[in-house]
Design an enzyme around this catalytic site. Structure first.
Site, mmCIF file in Angstrom:
data_model
loop_
_atom_site.group_PDB
_atom_site.id
_atom_site.type_symbol
_atom_site.label_atom_id
_atom_site.label_comp_id
_atom_site.label_asym_id
_atom_site.label_seq_id
_atom_site.Cartn_x
_atom_site.Cartn_y
_atom_site.Cartn_z
ATOM 1 N N SER A 46 3.305 -2.524 10.356
ATOM 2 C CA SER A 46 4.912 -2.493 10.594
ATOM 3 C C SER A 46 5.177 -3.973 10.106
ATOM 4 C CB SER A 46 5.379 -2.476 11.883
ATOM 5 O OG SER A 46 4.846 -1.116 12.369
ATOM 6 N N HIS B 298 -9.529 1.129 4.660
ATOM 7 C CA HIS B 298 -8.384 1.342 5.480
ATOM 8 C C HIS B 298 -8.402 2.302 6.768
ATOM 9 C CE1 HIS B 298 -4.179 2.359 6.348
ATOM 10 N NE2 HIS B 298 -3.827 1.337 5.699
ATOM 11 N N GLU C 148 -5.480 -5.029 10.496
ATOM 12 C CA GLU C 148 -4.411 -3.875 10.652
ATOM 13 C C GLU C 148 -4.801 -3.379 11.935
ATOM 14 O OE1 GLU C 148 -2.504 -2.868 6.570
ATOM 15 O OE2 GLU C 148 -4.180 -1.499 7.024
ATOM 16 N N GLU D 18 -7.223 4.609 7.852
ATOM 17 C CA GLU D 18 -6.617 6.146 7.726
ATOM 18 C C GLU D 18 -7.764 6.777 7.095
ATOM 19 O OE1 GLU D 18 -2.968 5.474 5.654
ATOM 20 O OE2 GLU D 18 -1.963 4.766 7.607
ATOM 21 N N GLY E 232 2.735 1.789 10.895
ATOM 22 C CA GLY E 232 3.808 3.110 10.994
ATOM 23 C C GLY E 232 4.698 3.045 12.251
ATOM 24 N N ASN F 153 0.751 -1.301 0.109
ATOM 25 C CA ASN F 153 -0.102 -0.002 -0.090
ATOM 26 C C ASN F 153 1.006 1.175 -0.030
ATOM 27 O OD1 ASN F 153 -1.796 2.050 0.636
ATOM 28 N ND2 ASN F 153 -2.386 1.365 2.574
ATOM 29 N N TRP F 154 1.072 1.775 -1.158
ATOM 30 C CA TRP F 154 2.176 3.016 -1.305
ATOM 31 C C TRP F 154 1.518 4.446 -0.641
ATOM 32 C CZ3 TRP F 154 5.616 3.845 -5.849
ATOM 33 C CH2 TRP F 154 6.613 2.807 -5.998
ATOM 34 N N LYS F 155 0.220 4.224 -0.068
ATOM 35 C CA LYS F 155 -0.508 5.475 0.378
ATOM 36 C C LYS F 155 -0.237 6.657 -0.437
ATOM 37 C CE LYS F 155 0.018 3.162 4.837
ATOM 38 N NZ LYS F 155 -0.131 3.093 6.241
HETATM 39 P P1 13P Z 1 3.181 0.072 7.564
HETATM 40 O O1 13P Z 1 3.621 -1.210 6.853
HETATM 41 O O2 13P Z 1 4.043 1.233 7.168
HETATM 42 O O3 13P Z 1 2.950 0.009 9.019
HETATM 43 O O4 13P Z 1 1.674 0.414 7.143
HETATM 44 C C1 13P Z 1 0.712 -0.714 7.193
HETATM 45 C C2 13P Z 1 -0.573 -0.075 6.376
HETATM 46 O O5 13P Z 1 -1.445 0.497 6.742
HETATM 47 C C3 13P Z 1 -0.798 -0.824 5.516
HETATM 48 O O6 13P Z 1 -2.135 -0.716 4.768
#
Ligand code: 13P
Length: 250
Positions: A209, A93, A164, A95, A170, A10-12
């Protein structure tokens, strides 16, 4: 039989034209692990260029609007994602659940919209630290599943669930193997109750993570059928060792 593992990045909000070379490098290295399904979910605006750059490699979106089309400024429909070359999309997600205040019913509608046009879906669930510390993690995740998983699955497009925990995203913190095992088995039970044998075929990914250093241990846990990877999916150097770890556990 364990399910084939899916490792999705997931490149966000990362990725410019100058990163297409990294996507090409990831796709080319990923081909060395045919026993693992690998995908990259990139910003919507990069999907078409990414898909053209790496034909045959799975490129996905990170969100989709639930409506077919219409007056939804700034949004992207499932058909638009497909048209641009995506074969999957993330929905729900944390976020977006937090910052865009997306509800379970909205996430469900998004998943249904994607599946209906043949776009596979990675549907995210996960609890906050406050909820985990209150001992309500499983109950919360099962409520999210209940409200956001579509009623019908098992068509050509695939539904996968990503667990998640918000506090692991993160942060470099991850749940213990026992905590991951407990949550994934609760999710599996729920899916089987709802969908019978089809519920046993839904891949359950862990996200939060995931790195080369912990991937093999995570993939060894029962009912962990892959990973949704944020930060460590941005470079071939960090991402491919995670794919390799999934291959070891395939
Ligand atoms: P990280 O791997 O950076 O913790 O992010 C996880 C995530 O939100 C994937 O969708």
């Amino acid at each position: 039989m364990p399910l084939k593992k899916l490792v999705a990045g997931n490149w966000k909000m990362h990725g410019l034209s100058s990163d297409l070379a990294e996507i090409e490098a990831i796709a080319s290295e990923a081909r060395k692990y045919p026993e693992v399904d690998v995908a990259l979910c990139v910003p919507a605006i990069l999907i078409e260029r990414a898909a053209r750059a790496v034909p045959g490699f799975r490129i996905g979106g990170q969100d989709v609007h639930q409506a077919e089309k219409g007056a939804h400024t700034g949004c992207t429909s499932a058909l638009m994602l497909l048209d641009a070359g995506a074969s999957l999309t993330i929905v729900g997600h944390s976020e977006r659940r937090e910052a865009q205040r997306e509800s379970d019913s909205q996430v469900k509608a998004k998943a249904e919209a994607a599946l209906s046009v043949g776009l596979s879906v990675i549907l995210c669930v996960g609890e906050s630290l406050e909820i985990r510390e209150a001992g309500r993690a499983t109950e919360t995740v099962l409520t999210q599943l209940d409200g956001s998983v579509p009623n019908r699955i098992g068509g050509e497009a695939e539904l996968a669930i990503a667990y998640e925990p918000i506090w692991a995203i993160g942060t470099g913190k991850i749940p213990t193997s026992g905590e991951i095992a407990e949550m994934h088995s609760a999710i599996r039970r729920e899916l089987r109750e709802r969908f019978g044998a089809d519920g046993g075929e839904v891949r359950i990914l862990y996200g939060g993570s995931v790195k080369a250093s912990n991937a093999e241990e995570i993939f060894a846990i029962a009912d962990v059928d892959g990973a949704l990877v944020g930060g460590a999916s941005l470079t071939v150097r960090d991402f491919i060792p995670i794919v390799a770890a999934a291959a070891v556990r395939s």
